[in-house]
Design an enzyme around this catalytic site. Structure first.
Site, PDB file in Angstrom:
ATOM      1  N   HIS A  72      50.760  -6.044   6.203  1.00  0.00           N
ATOM      2  CA  HIS A  72      51.912  -6.403   6.245  1.00  0.00           C
ATOM      3  C   HIS A  72      52.057  -7.729   7.243  1.00  0.00           C
ATOM      4  O   HIS A  72      52.087  -7.811   8.871  1.00  0.00           O
ATOM      5  CB  HIS A  72      52.986  -5.629   6.858  1.00  0.00           C
ATOM      6  N   TYR A 204      64.090  -2.878   9.177  1.00  0.00           N
ATOM      7  CA  TYR A 204      64.598  -1.821  10.642  1.00  0.00           C
ATOM      8  C   TYR A 204      65.865  -2.126  10.443  1.00  0.00           C
ATOM      9  O   TYR A 204      66.686  -3.239  10.591  1.00  0.00           O
ATOM     10  CB  TYR A 204      63.943  -2.335  11.800  1.00  0.00           C
ATOM     11  N   PRO A 296      58.968   5.940  18.352  1.00  0.00           N
ATOM     12  CA  PRO A 296      57.973   6.169  16.939  1.00  0.00           C
ATOM     13  C   PRO A 296      59.114   4.553  16.520  1.00  0.00           C
ATOM     14  O   PRO A 296      58.355   3.690  15.991  1.00  0.00           O
ATOM     15  CB  PRO A 296      57.999   6.665  16.565  1.00  0.00           C
ATOM     16  N   LYS A 300      53.892   2.262  18.584  1.00  0.00           N
ATOM     17  CA  LYS A 300      52.921   1.707  19.502  1.00  0.00           C
ATOM     18  C   LYS A 300      52.431   3.284  19.891  1.00  0.00           C
ATOM     19  O   LYS A 300      50.848   2.716  20.360  1.00  0.00           O
ATOM     20  CB  LYS A 300      53.508   1.738  20.552  1.00  0.00           C
ATOM     21  N   TYR A 388      55.064  -6.603  18.802  1.00  0.00           N
ATOM     22  CA  TYR A 388      54.928  -5.629  17.965  1.00  0.00           C
ATOM     23  C   TYR A 388      53.225  -5.615  16.959  1.00  0.00           C
ATOM     24  O   TYR A 388      53.295  -4.845  16.734  1.00  0.00           O
ATOM     25  CB  TYR A 388      55.873  -6.059  16.535  1.00  0.00           C
TER      26      TYR A 388
END
Length: 402
Positions: A72, A204, A296, A300, A388
């Site tokens: 991704h 998200y 979550p 991580k 990220y």
């Protein structure tokens, strides 16, 4: 039984550490309280940072990940019915993440360990770590289930990869321990569904009704989450209620649609942040959830565990090659710099996207303003993308710059 490194726990941290030590010519024994079938089917996180992918490749454990994992190059943020894509490679100098379930990582590492590595004992429950402050620590364990005989594993070093409820952390004297914790007044209701993901990257979503996440396990299996009150019973939600709520929270002003399918699994994940300091006592080293937990939202947990065991393996190899304990002595401080950056990022993502039960209209506007800033500022967007895709492993500084 005797070995150089006794590893408690055959999750991804313990299994990867055994692989790294095997490749370095250092012997180890892995003790796992559950049976192999349980370890290979327990569902956990599935987002691998660039650094984790690189480590698995270097360890010779990435053949199936490279074939089946989903690379991704970004995520999508949704708020106020708007969509904004964060382009990871463009913002980080080429880094990305890979969707590959933790269960699959464990299967790959178990197969390698049983074929090439040292002993991996299933149904071997660690009962206590003794002598952690000496140069001859021991792990007392029971092999063969509750009716099995007790045995002792003598080690030069013990690494506790046995999670929050394991025995390793309890061997650190209370007088030397400090804990930092935050619990959140909400949880995630997660589902697995037999339907192709409705978007090719993670989504998200911040919504006035609460957070939602669109993820996936494979091209044909979707993984989706809803923010719910803490203590929610997953079975209290019908399939129709779940899909309807997901549709509301993902709604946009364009023609995007959420595809539905049969729900095969429901579960509720509590949200908490936790850090135990130090991560080392004598010759006992803590790794992964034994030392730290993150909500979550930032993806991580698994990646932090990988950083811990890579740091330990490098330090022990350095000691063997040079005779110096410098890197072993620095283990806790080195890991904690990365841990606290991940805790910070996970907290930021959680408070950015979830609606607190007591949120006011002012709080709502602040969240939207923060998301607007990310969508309109390359600097803010870069900070998110760097965090990220992963903080550097084993580096002194606490930034994500390479």
């Amino acid at each position: 039984m005797r070995t150089t490194v006794g590893i408690i726990g055959a999750g991804p941290a313990g299994l990867l550490l055994a692989r790294l030590l095997h490749n370095a010519g250092i012997d180890s024994v892995v003790l796992e309280s559950r049976d192999r079938a349980y370890v290979e089917r327990r569902q956990r996180a599935g987002i691998l940072e660039q650094g984790t992918v690189d480590v698995l490749r270097a360890a010779g454990a990435a053949e199936r990940m490279d074939r089946e994992g989903l690379r991704h190059d970004g995520i999508e943020l949704r708020f106020d019915r708007r969509r904004h894509r964060v382009d990871f490679p463009a913002l980080t100098g080429g880094r990305s993440v890979t969707v590959y379930a933790q269960t699959e990582v464990c299967k790959d590492l178990i197969a390698l360990q049983l074929k090439e590595g040292g002993p991996l004992l299933f149904e071997a429950e660690a009962l206590a770590v003794e002598g952690a402050g000496t140069d001859r620590p021991r792990v007392r364990f029971r092999h063969g289930g509750t009716d099995g005989a007790e045995d002792v594993l003598e080690c030069d070093y013990v690494v506790g990869c046995d999670g929050f409820w394991g025995v390793a952390r309890r061997a650190v004297p209370a007088a030397l321990s400090r804990t930092f914790e935050r619990t959140y007044p909400f949880a995630w209701l997660g589902i697995l569904a037999d339907v192709a993901p409705s978007h090719d990257e993670l989504v998200y979503a911040r919504h006035d009704r609460g957070f939602a996440l669109l993820s996936m396990r494979s091209p044909s299996v979707s993984r989706l989450y809803l923010q719910v009150p803490e203590g929610t019973d997953a079975e209290a939600w019908s399939d129709e209620e779940i899909w309807a709520e997901l549709e509301r929270r993902f709604e946009t002003d364009d023609d995007w649609r959420l595809e539905r399918g049969p729900i095969t699994q429901k579960s509720v994940t509590p949200m908490r942040s936790y850090v135990h300091e130090p991560m080392r006592h004598g010759r006992l080293f803590l790794a992964g959830d034994a030392a730290h937990i993150v909500p979550p939202t930032g993806a991580k947990g698994l990646n932090l565990a990988v950083g811990d065991v890579v740091t330990f393996a490098r330090a022990l190899t350095h000691r063997r090659d040079t005779g110096s304990d410098e890197l072993l002595d620095a283990y806790s401080a080195t890991c904690l710099r990365r841990v606290w950056q991940a805790e910070r990022f996970s907290y930021d993502m959680t408070t950015l996207l979830h609606r607190a039960p007591d949120a006011t209209p002012f709080d709502d506007r602040l969240q939207v303003a923060r998301l607007d800033r990310i969508a309109s500022s390359r600097a803010a967007e870069t900070d998110l993308a760097e965090a990220y895709t992963g903080f550097p492993i084993g580096r002194a500084e606490g930034t994500a710059r390479q």
